[in-house]
Scaffold this motif. Structure first.
Motif, mmCIF file in Angstrom:
data_model
loop_
_atom_site.group_PDB
_atom_site.id
_atom_site.type_symbol
_atom_site.label_atom_id
_atom_site.label_comp_id
_atom_site.label_asym_id
_atom_site.label_seq_id
_atom_site.Cartn_x
_atom_site.Cartn_y
_atom_site.Cartn_z
ATOM 1 N N GLY A 42 0.812 -1.203 0.000
ATOM 2 C CA GLY A 42 0.000 0.000 0.000
ATOM 3 C C GLY A 42 0.845 1.252 0.000
ATOM 4 O O GLY A 42 2.043 1.213 0.254
ATOM 5 N N SER A 43 0.196 2.364 -0.302
ATOM 6 C CA SER A 43 0.894 3.640 -0.330
ATOM 7 C C SER A 43 -0.059 4.743 0.102
ATOM 8 O O SER A 43 -1.280 4.606 0.001
ATOM 9 N N GLY A 44 0.521 5.811 0.628
ATOM 10 C CA GLY A 44 -0.289 6.926 1.089
ATOM 11 C C GLY A 44 0.549 8.173 1.242
ATOM 12 O O GLY A 44 1.745 8.185 0.938
ATOM 13 N N ARG A 45 -0.083 9.208 1.726
ATOM 14 C CA ARG A 45 0.551 10.513 1.852
ATOM 15 C C ARG A 45 0.329 11.033 3.265
ATOM 16 O O ARG A 45 -0.770 10.979 3.785
ATOM 17 N N LEU A 46 1.400 11.561 3.874
ATOM 18 C CA LEU A 46 1.267 12.193 5.169
ATOM 19 C C LEU A 46 1.204 13.703 4.958
ATOM 20 O O LEU A 46 2.091 14.286 4.334
ATOM 21 N N THR A 47 0.145 14.298 5.471
ATOM 22 C CA THR A 47 0.033 15.748 5.458
ATOM 23 C C THR A 47 -0.113 16.214 6.900
ATOM 24 O O THR A 47 -0.611 15.480 7.756
ATOM 25 N N TRP A 48 0.347 17.410 7.159
ATOM 26 C CA TRP A 48 0.247 17.996 8.486
ATOM 27 C C TRP A 48 -0.157 19.447 8.299
ATOM 28 O O TRP A 48 0.549 20.204 7.646
ATOM 29 N N TRP A 49 -1.313 19.807 8.833
ATOM 30 C CA TRP A 49 -1.889 21.136 8.672
ATOM 31 C C TRP A 49 -1.936 21.526 7.190
ATOM 32 O O TRP A 49 -1.601 22.651 6.821
ATOM 33 N N GLY A 50 -2.272 20.562 6.345
ATOM 34 C CA GLY A 50 -2.403 20.815 4.916
ATOM 35 C C GLY A 50 -1.094 20.771 4.144
ATOM 36 O O GLY A 50 -1.098 20.875 2.920
ATOM 37 N N LEU A 51 0.027 20.618 4.828
ATOM 38 C CA LEU A 51 1.325 20.543 4.148
ATOM 39 C C LEU A 51 1.651 19.094 3.803
ATOM 40 O O LEU A 51 1.537 18.206 4.651
ATOM 41 N N HIS A 52 2.064 18.860 2.588
ATOM 42 C CA HIS A 52 2.457 17.533 2.125
ATOM 43 C C HIS A 52 3.869 17.255 2.644
ATOM 44 O O HIS A 52 4.836 17.844 2.183
ATOM 45 N N ILE A 53 3.987 16.356 3.625
ATOM 46 C CA ILE A 53 5.279 16.068 4.254
ATOM 47 C C ILE A 53 6.032 14.991 3.481
ATOM 48 O O ILE A 53 7.188 15.175 3.113
ATOM 49 N N TYR A 54 5.383 13.847 3.257
ATOM 50 C CA TYR A 54 6.018 12.775 2.483
ATOM 51 C C TYR A 54 4.970 11.817 1.930
ATOM 52 O O TYR A 54 3.834 11.781 2.385
ATOM 53 N N ASP A 55 5.416 11.055 0.933
ATOM 54 C CA ASP A 55 4.647 9.927 0.412
ATOM 55 C C ASP A 55 5.277 8.676 1.004
ATOM 56 O O ASP A 55 6.503 8.597 1.140
ATOM 57 N N ALA A 56 4.442 7.722 1.368
ATOM 58 C CA ALA A 56 4.928 6.487 1.987
ATOM 59 C C ALA A 56 4.495 5.288 1.167
ATOM 60 O O ALA A 56 3.353 5.227 0.699
ATOM 61 N N ASN A 57 5.409 4.347 0.995
ATOM 62 C CA ASN A 57 5.123 3.068 0.343
ATOM 63 C C ASN A 57 5.515 1.949 1.294
ATOM 64 O O ASN A 57 6.599 1.996 1.891
ATOM 65 N N PHE A 58 4.642 0.956 1.413
ATOM 66 C CA PHE A 58 4.890 -0.186 2.286
ATOM 67 C C PHE A 58 4.995 -1.436 1.430
ATOM 68 O O PHE A 58 4.079 -1.762 0.678
ATOM 69 N N TYR A 59 6.137 -2.122 1.517
ATOM 70 C CA TYR A 59 6.424 -3.312 0.710
ATOM 71 C C TYR A 59 6.565 -4.542 1.590
ATOM 72 O O TYR A 59 7.056 -4.451 2.720
ATOM 73 N N ARG A 60 6.184 -5.677 1.034
ATOM 74 C CA ARG A 60 6.403 -6.976 1.692
ATOM 75 C C ARG A 60 7.302 -7.815 0.791
ATOM 76 O O ARG A 60 7.307 -7.659 -0.427
ATOM 77 N N ALA A 61 8.034 -8.730 1.396
ATOM 78 C CA ALA A 61 8.943 -9.603 0.660
ATOM 79 C C ALA A 61 8.185 -10.811 0.124
ATOM 80 O O ALA A 61 7.725 -11.639 0.896
ATOM 81 N N GLY A 62 8.034 -10.883 -1.170
ATOM 82 C CA GLY A 62 7.447 -12.054 -1.815
ATOM 83 C C GLY A 62 5.943 -12.173 -1.723
ATOM 84 O O GLY A 62 5.279 -12.393 -2.718
ATOM 85 N N SER A 63 5.376 -12.063 -0.528
ATOM 86 C CA SER A 63 3.924 -12.184 -0.373
ATOM 87 C C SER A 63 3.465 -11.222 0.720
ATOM 88 O O SER A 63 4.274 -10.725 1.501
ATOM 89 N N PHE A 64 2.175 -10.996 0.782
ATOM 90 C CA PHE A 64 1.646 -10.058 1.770
ATOM 91 C C PHE A 64 1.562 -10.664 3.169
ATOM 92 O O PHE A 64 1.110 -10.012 4.101
ATOM 93 N N ASN A 65 2.041 -11.904 3.342
ATOM 94 C CA ASN A 65 2.110 -12.534 4.662
ATOM 95 C C ASN A 65 3.535 -12.559 5.192
ATOM 96 O O ASN A 65 3.776 -13.033 6.294
ATOM 97 N N SER A 66 4.469 -12.073 4.421
ATOM 98 C CA SER A 66 5.882 -12.152 4.773
ATOM 99 C C SER A 66 6.215 -11.354 6.029
ATOM 100 O O SER A 66 5.706 -10.255 6.236
#
Length: 187
Positions: A42-66
């Motif tokens: 999954g991926s998303g965006r962190l904002t704070w008081w309307g400011l775009h701080i960073y984009d985040a990506n979450f990865y798993r190794a091989g499968s989503f149960n890893s």
């Protein structure tokens, strides 16, 4: 010619507004190498008081149960390494980590986290045998061994008590959090 110009203009506007996510979902090559075929959970965006701080990506190794995974943060604001370390310690405390332990880990993070500028990235990769390894723009920074630190650190984004529940939901998608967080989950 007018039709082509309108289509081009619409495409440019969509790309500028970040509606196109094709490039956003691609993992940096080093993550794929370390995780031996990374899958974007999954991926998303962190904002704070309307400011775009960073984009985040979450990865798993091989499968989503890893049990192995990575969190990649692409910054859109300049931040000092000390500010990132201090905020990490604050967030760990909010999750229930004893204040003295959170402060100790914050000080440890402050020894190696660099200042970041827009476009730069920090990545944390968890391996149960090694702990958490940190990368700055794909280059190794440091490693902190042990599951306790890793659980507290990644809990900032993935724990059910996170202060950013919308981002957590975006990162996990329809899948469970990693076993490190010891959360019961049905898929």
């Amino acid at each position: 010619m007018k039709k082509l110009s309108r289509i081009t203009l619409i495409f440019i506007l969509l790309a500028h507004c970040g509606i196109s996510s094709i490039g956003y979902a691609r993992e940096p090559g080093y993550i794929d190498q370390i995780l031996n075929t990374a899958k974007l959970q999954g991926s998303g965006r962190l904002t704070w008081w309307g400011l775009h701080i960073y984009d985040a990506n979450f990865y798993r190794a091989g499968s989503f149960n890893s049990p192995e995974f990575a969190l990649h943060l692409q910054y859109h604001k300049s931040l000092s390494g000390l500010a990132i370390a201090n905020r990490s310690a604050e967030e760990m405390s909010k999750l229930g980590v004893p204040e003295t332990q959170a402060q100790s880990w914050g000080k440890q993070l402050a020894t190696f986290l660099p200042n970041v500028e827009p476009g730069q990235s920090l990545t944390a990769i968890y391996n149960p045998k090694q702990g958490t390894t940190f990368y700055f723009d794909g280059k190794p920074l440091a490693q902190i061994a042990g599951a306790d630190f890793s659980k507290a650190f990644f809990g900032i984004w993935l724990d059910s008590k996170t202060t950013a529940p919308k981002l957590r939901e975006q990162l996990l998608g329809q899948y469970c959090p990693p076993p490190l967080l010891e959360e019961t989950c049905k898929q």
